[in-house]
Scaffold this motif. Structure first.
Motif, PDB file in Angstrom:
ATOM      1  N   ASN A 168       1.029  -0.979   0.020  1.00  0.00           N
ATOM      2  CA  ASN A 168       0.026  -0.144   0.016  1.00  0.00           C
ATOM      3  C   ASN A 168       0.716   1.095   0.114  1.00  0.00           C
ATOM      4  O   ASN A 168       1.589   1.538   0.895  1.00  0.00           O
ATOM      5  N   VAL A 169       0.852   1.916  -1.035  1.00  0.00           N
ATOM      6  CA  VAL A 169       1.505   3.143  -1.031  1.00  0.00           C
ATOM      7  C   VAL A 169       0.890   4.383  -0.580  1.00  0.00           C
ATOM      8  O   VAL A 169       1.241   5.181   0.000  1.00  0.00           O
ATOM      9  N   ASP A 170      -0.240   4.789  -1.309  1.00  0.00           N
ATOM     10  CA  ASP A 170      -1.023   5.950  -0.791  1.00  0.00           C
ATOM     11  C   ASP A 170      -2.408   5.605  -0.776  1.00  0.00           C
ATOM     12  O   ASP A 170      -3.119   4.841  -1.320  1.00  0.00           O
ATOM     13  N   THR A 171      -3.238   6.527  -0.099  1.00  0.00           N
ATOM     14  CA  THR A 171      -4.609   6.295   0.234  1.00  0.00           C
ATOM     15  C   THR A 171      -5.667   7.353  -0.394  1.00  0.00           C
ATOM     16  O   THR A 171      -6.859   7.485  -0.349  1.00  0.00           O
ATOM     17  N   SER A 172      -5.043   8.363  -1.241  1.00  0.00           N
ATOM     18  CA  SER A 172      -5.689   9.453  -1.678  1.00  0.00           C
ATOM     19  C   SER A 172      -5.234   9.857  -3.255  1.00  0.00           C
ATOM     20  O   SER A 172      -4.230  10.056  -3.419  1.00  0.00           O
ATOM     21  N   SER A 173      -6.371   9.630  -4.135  1.00  0.00           N
ATOM     22  CA  SER A 173      -5.839   9.827  -5.551  1.00  0.00           C
ATOM     23  C   SER A 173      -5.636  11.142  -5.945  1.00  0.00           C
ATOM     24  O   SER A 173      -4.904  11.368  -7.068  1.00  0.00           O
ATOM     25  N   TYR A 174      -6.091  12.080  -5.028  1.00  0.00           N
ATOM     26  CA  TYR A 174      -5.573  13.597  -5.411  1.00  0.00           C
ATOM     27  C   TYR A 174      -4.372  13.956  -5.388  1.00  0.00           C
ATOM     28  O   TYR A 174      -3.907  14.861  -5.868  1.00  0.00           O
ATOM     29  N   LEU A 175      -3.595  13.046  -4.907  1.00  0.00           N
ATOM     30  CA  LEU A 175      -2.214  13.155  -4.911  1.00  0.00           C
ATOM     31  C   LEU A 175      -1.659  12.982  -6.419  1.00  0.00           C
ATOM     32  O   LEU A 175      -0.457  13.465  -6.444  1.00  0.00           O
ATOM     33  N   TYR A 176      -2.256  12.657  -7.509  1.00  0.00           N
ATOM     34  CA  TYR A 176      -1.721  11.899  -8.599  1.00  0.00           C
ATOM     35  C   TYR A 176      -2.548  13.078  -9.516  1.00  0.00           C
ATOM     36  O   TYR A 176      -3.721  13.271  -9.599  1.00  0.00           O
ATOM     37  N   SER A 177      -1.755  13.422 -10.718  1.00  0.00           N
ATOM     38  CA  SER A 177      -2.070  14.257 -11.876  1.00  0.00           C
ATOM     39  C   SER A 177      -2.103  13.385 -13.025  1.00  0.00           C
ATOM     40  O   SER A 177      -1.033  12.800 -13.190  1.00  0.00           O
ATOM     41  N   LEU A 178      -3.093  13.117 -13.763  1.00  0.00           N
ATOM     42  CA  LEU A 178      -3.114  12.494 -15.119  1.00  0.00           C
ATOM     43  C   LEU A 178      -3.415  13.294 -16.421  1.00  0.00           C
ATOM     44  O   LEU A 178      -4.286  14.266 -16.041  1.00  0.00           O
ATOM     45  N   LEU A 179      -2.941  12.909 -17.535  1.00  0.00           N
ATOM     46  CA  LEU A 179      -3.354  13.494 -18.788  1.00  0.00           C
ATOM     47  C   LEU A 179      -3.294  12.260 -19.749  1.00  0.00           C
ATOM     48  O   LEU A 179      -2.354  11.524 -20.155  1.00  0.00           O
ATOM     49  N   ILE A 180      -4.511  11.870 -19.982  1.00  0.00           N
ATOM     50  CA  ILE A 180      -5.163  10.775 -20.853  1.00  0.00           C
ATOM     51  C   ILE A 180      -5.286  10.985 -22.313  1.00  0.00           C
ATOM     52  O   ILE A 180      -6.241  11.991 -22.611  1.00  0.00           O
ATOM     53  N   ASN A 181      -4.872   9.997 -23.140  1.00  0.00           N
ATOM     54  CA  ASN A 181      -5.307  10.008 -24.344  1.00  0.00           C
ATOM     55  C   ASN A 181      -6.404   9.287 -24.718  1.00  0.00           C
ATOM     56  O   ASN A 181      -6.607   8.045 -24.187  1.00  0.00           O
TER      57      ASN A 181
END
Length: 257
Positions: free
Chosen positions: A120-133
């Motif tokens: 288990n690394v983290d529990t909050s998805s707001y810590l990550y930013s994505l740019l998706i095609n």
């Protein structure tokens, strides 16, 4: 012909049949493996390349969508891997205030193929930013991108993306000097396999993912460092990923499928 001689010849015939069956069985297995391997890793028929050089400064590239406002095209001959444009992820204020609770799967039981216990690394998805095609969904493919981090952050290549709670990412992590394969499950990011690598600031790295229905192989600068047999999220989109507190640059996103 004596009864004993007949029995000996019959025994020889049975032994020959057994040998033939074994040889045929081995041949069938070899052909099956060869056909499967050719199907999974053979020449890809299609490809797409995003150099980002045809887009105006400050925009999100056509066909891409972001989870926040921190992604944009910048035109800078000195920064770009292939000039003139590059995608930039700028560090967010929330990310700067968020603690990095990352822990490595190297502390867990792990075999040579990366099939150790999920960590288990983290529990909050707001810590990550994505740019998706969003223009394609892929299952068997090779995808790559060039990444450069400024500061102690992490950034990488997203694949098998379904939504912001279900995807894989291959990342370089300058804060912990590692190259990692991680999977986002709802509410937590799991690092499945790590390789200890010195990750330098302001240096370009090439991240490549070879993905089939059976396995994921992660390459860093052409070296196969990570391998995982994982059938979660069997297909999905590709894109770019950064921890929210990371300033990073991306160039030349490619996929062969």
């Amino acid at each position: 012909m004596s009864l004993r001689l007949k029995r000996m010849k019959e025994k020889e015939r049975r032994e020959r049949r057994k040998r033939y069956i074994v040889v045929i069985g081995i041949a069938v297995i070899a052909i099956t493996i060869a056909v499967y391997y050719a199907k999974e890793t053979g020449t890809y028929k299609n490809s797409r390349v995003w150099s980002f050089d045809s887009y105006a400064k400050g925009v999100i590239p056509e066909g891409f969508s972001s989870t926040d406002k921190h992604w944009s095209i910048i035109a800078d001959h000195d920064l770009a891997y292939s000039k003139p444009n590059v995608i930039m992820h700028s560090s967010s204020k929330d990310g700067d205030n968020a603690s990095d609770n990352s822990s490595s799967s190297s502390n867990s039981s792990n075999d040579g193929d990366g099939n150790g216990a999920d960590t288990n690394v983290d529990t909050s998805s707001y810590l990550y930013s994505l740019l998706i095609n969003s223009e394609g969904v892929y299952s068997n493919f090779k995808a790559s991108v060039n990444v450069k981090i400024t500061g102690n952050g992490s950034a990488g290549l997203v694949f098998r993306f379904i939504d912001s709670s279900h995807y894989f990412v291959l990342m370089v992590d300058a804060a912990n000097d590692r190259f990692s394969l991680c999977r986002m499950d709802p509410g937590r990011l799991l690092c499945l396999h790590d390789a200890s690598v010195s990750i330098e600031n302001d240096r370009w790295y090439n991240i490549t993912a070879h993905v089939s229905t059976q396995a994921i192989v992660g390459y860093l600068d052409g070296e196969p460092l990570l391998k995982r047999y994982d059938q979660h999220y069997m297909s999905g989109m590709i894109g770019l990923w950064a921890r929210s507190n990371t300033s990073a640059f991306f160039d030349d996103l490619q996929i062969y499928y």
